[in-house]
Design a protein around this motif. Sequence first.
Motif, PDB file in Angstrom:
ATOM      1  N   PRO A 318     -11.557   3.517  -7.191  1.00 56.27           N
ATOM      2  CA  PRO A 318     -10.803   3.147  -5.995  1.00 56.27           C
ATOM      3  C   PRO A 318     -11.657   3.249  -4.734  1.00 56.27           C
ATOM      4  O   PRO A 318     -12.310   4.277  -4.501  1.00 56.27           O
ATOM      5  CB  PRO A 318      -9.662   4.163  -5.963  1.00 56.27           C
ATOM      6  N   VAL A 319     -11.649   2.197  -3.949  1.00 52.13           N
ATOM      7  CA  VAL A 319     -12.400   2.178  -2.695  1.00 52.13           C
ATOM      8  C   VAL A 319     -11.459   2.141  -1.489  1.00 52.13           C
ATOM      9  O   VAL A 319     -11.902   2.075  -0.336  1.00 52.13           O
ATOM     10  CB  VAL A 319     -13.355   0.963  -2.656  1.00 52.13           C
ATOM     11  N   GLY A 320     -10.158   2.182  -1.766  1.00 51.34           N
ATOM     12  CA  GLY A 320      -9.169   2.166  -0.691  1.00 51.34           C
ATOM     13  C   GLY A 320      -7.941   2.952  -1.101  1.00 51.34           C
ATOM     14  O   GLY A 320      -7.832   3.428  -2.238  1.00 51.34           O
ATOM     15  N   ARG A 321      -6.999   3.069  -0.198  1.00 50.22           N
ATOM     16  CA  ARG A 321      -5.739   3.763  -0.495  1.00 50.22           C
ATOM     17  C   ARG A 321      -4.617   3.161   0.327  1.00 50.22           C
ATOM     18  O   ARG A 321      -4.828   2.682   1.453  1.00 50.22           O
ATOM     19  CB  ARG A 321      -5.845   5.262  -0.207  1.00 50.22           C
ATOM     20  N   ALA A 322      -3.422   3.160  -0.246  1.00 52.20           N
ATOM     21  CA  ALA A 322      -2.252   2.650   0.448  1.00 52.20           C
ATOM     22  C   ALA A 322      -1.727   3.690   1.425  1.00 52.20           C
ATOM     23  O   ALA A 322      -1.751   4.890   1.146  1.00 52.20           O
ATOM     24  CB  ALA A 322      -1.169   2.285  -0.558  1.00 52.20           C
ATOM     25  N   VAL A 323      -1.253   3.229   2.566  1.00 51.63           N
ATOM     26  CA  VAL A 323      -0.614   4.095   3.563  1.00 51.63           C
ATOM     27  C   VAL A 323       0.652   3.393   4.033  1.00 51.63           C
ATOM     28  O   VAL A 323       0.590   2.381   4.728  1.00 51.63           O
ATOM     29  CB  VAL A 323      -1.529   4.377   4.770  1.00 51.63           C
ATOM     30  N   ASN A 324       1.796   3.891   3.631  1.00 55.86           N
ATOM     31  CA  ASN A 324       3.050   3.261   4.021  1.00 55.86           C
ATOM     32  C   ASN A 324       3.351   3.557   5.485  1.00 55.86           C
ATOM     33  O   ASN A 324       3.278   4.716   5.912  1.00 55.86           O
ATOM     34  CB  ASN A 324       4.179   3.771   3.137  1.00 55.86           C
ATOM     35  N   PRO A 325       3.701   2.548   6.291  1.00 54.34           N
ATOM     36  CA  PRO A 325       3.938   2.768   7.719  1.00 54.34           C
ATOM     37  C   PRO A 325       5.210   3.556   8.024  1.00 54.34           C
ATOM     38  O   PRO A 325       5.372   4.045   9.141  1.00 54.34           O
ATOM     39  CB  PRO A 325       4.029   1.342   8.282  1.00 54.34           C
TER      40      PRO A 325
END
Length: 393
Positions: A318-325
Amino acid sequence: MPFASRWLRTETAVPRQVFINGCFTRRAFMRLCRVITSCVLLLAPLGVAVAQVAPSAGPVDASTRQAVVASLGKQMQANYVFPDVAGKVAAALDAKVAGHAYEHDATSDTFAKALTHDLQSVGMDRHLRIMYDPTFKPDENDDTALTPKQIDEQRTMASQYAYGIAKVERLPGNVGYLDIRGFLPADFVATGYAAAMNLVAGSDALIIDLRKNGGGDPSSVATLLSYFFAEGDSRHLNDLYWRKGDRTQQFWTAAVSGPRYTRPVYVLTSALTFSGGEECAYDFQTQKRATLVGTSTGGGANPGDVFALGHGFVAFIPVGRAVNPVTHTNWEHVGVKPDIAVPAADAMKTAYVAILKKQIVTTKDPDQLDRLKATLARVEKGVEEKPNYDPPK
């Protein structure tokens, strides 16, 4: 135009993210071909036959295992979205090699499985995965535009796989049903989504089945969600933070062709619901637009890419991650929790019964009320409705 991240999960292969810079790139096209070809979880339910040849497992000696672990540590520290965790993982794996932990993993298959287990256990990230794939070659010319022929091939692939939609159905009681198995690239799914949404537009409630959805393109998730909010009601659905460039990519609802759906929505989930499928469920839940029914999802919120480790081994990192607003977090490792918790096998019946009971309370038409009660009784007993014609023999 920013990069778009695209990821899919399969039970038999490393999930592979597709990056697209602008509209199309050669890298994106080749990744898409490999993902779709290997995606048994996505394709089998759609009735698409795909021949697969798994790489033969070969012997792995101690020096190879040491070299692969060393390469993995370097790739993790250079690319993993959480640098501090990457260092911890690299040190833990080095210690295992030094302690001869993998000496009984003498084949490429057993070594990849053991390494995946330890990688996920230490890193606490279900997207982390090791696979033996001697055919893998790092992509070159990442930003080379596709030819018109390759674009047509992409478009044809998306249509052959029904845009990830396994079934569109109108159930007794005027309940719509969509079975979505994966989110194919947004450049090609718009017509499929519009057709499906037109077919269910007149239903009194809609069930969206994500129980076998392994993921896909977050831009396609945003496209689908856009149908469930009134025109002009712009919703910030999700963000993806990328370590490279220290940047954040936003995903919002947008204009879509076809009717918006404003009636009740139920979303079915299972432990197989993963990655982009989880984002879809999480977006519906955090925007308070649907009721989730089923079990907690798989728990993978970190999109990534495939990296060569040498000796035929590759790693999905994984090179990114989700961030819910809304929640400012995500579903990594914990999954998306349903609003109504039932075994995944019972989720469809549970949602359907809930819809019919609400319709029975609100309907004022005596004939419709009788039909709804009869349908509810059949559904609760698990009895199929008899066709109103003589079926072919």
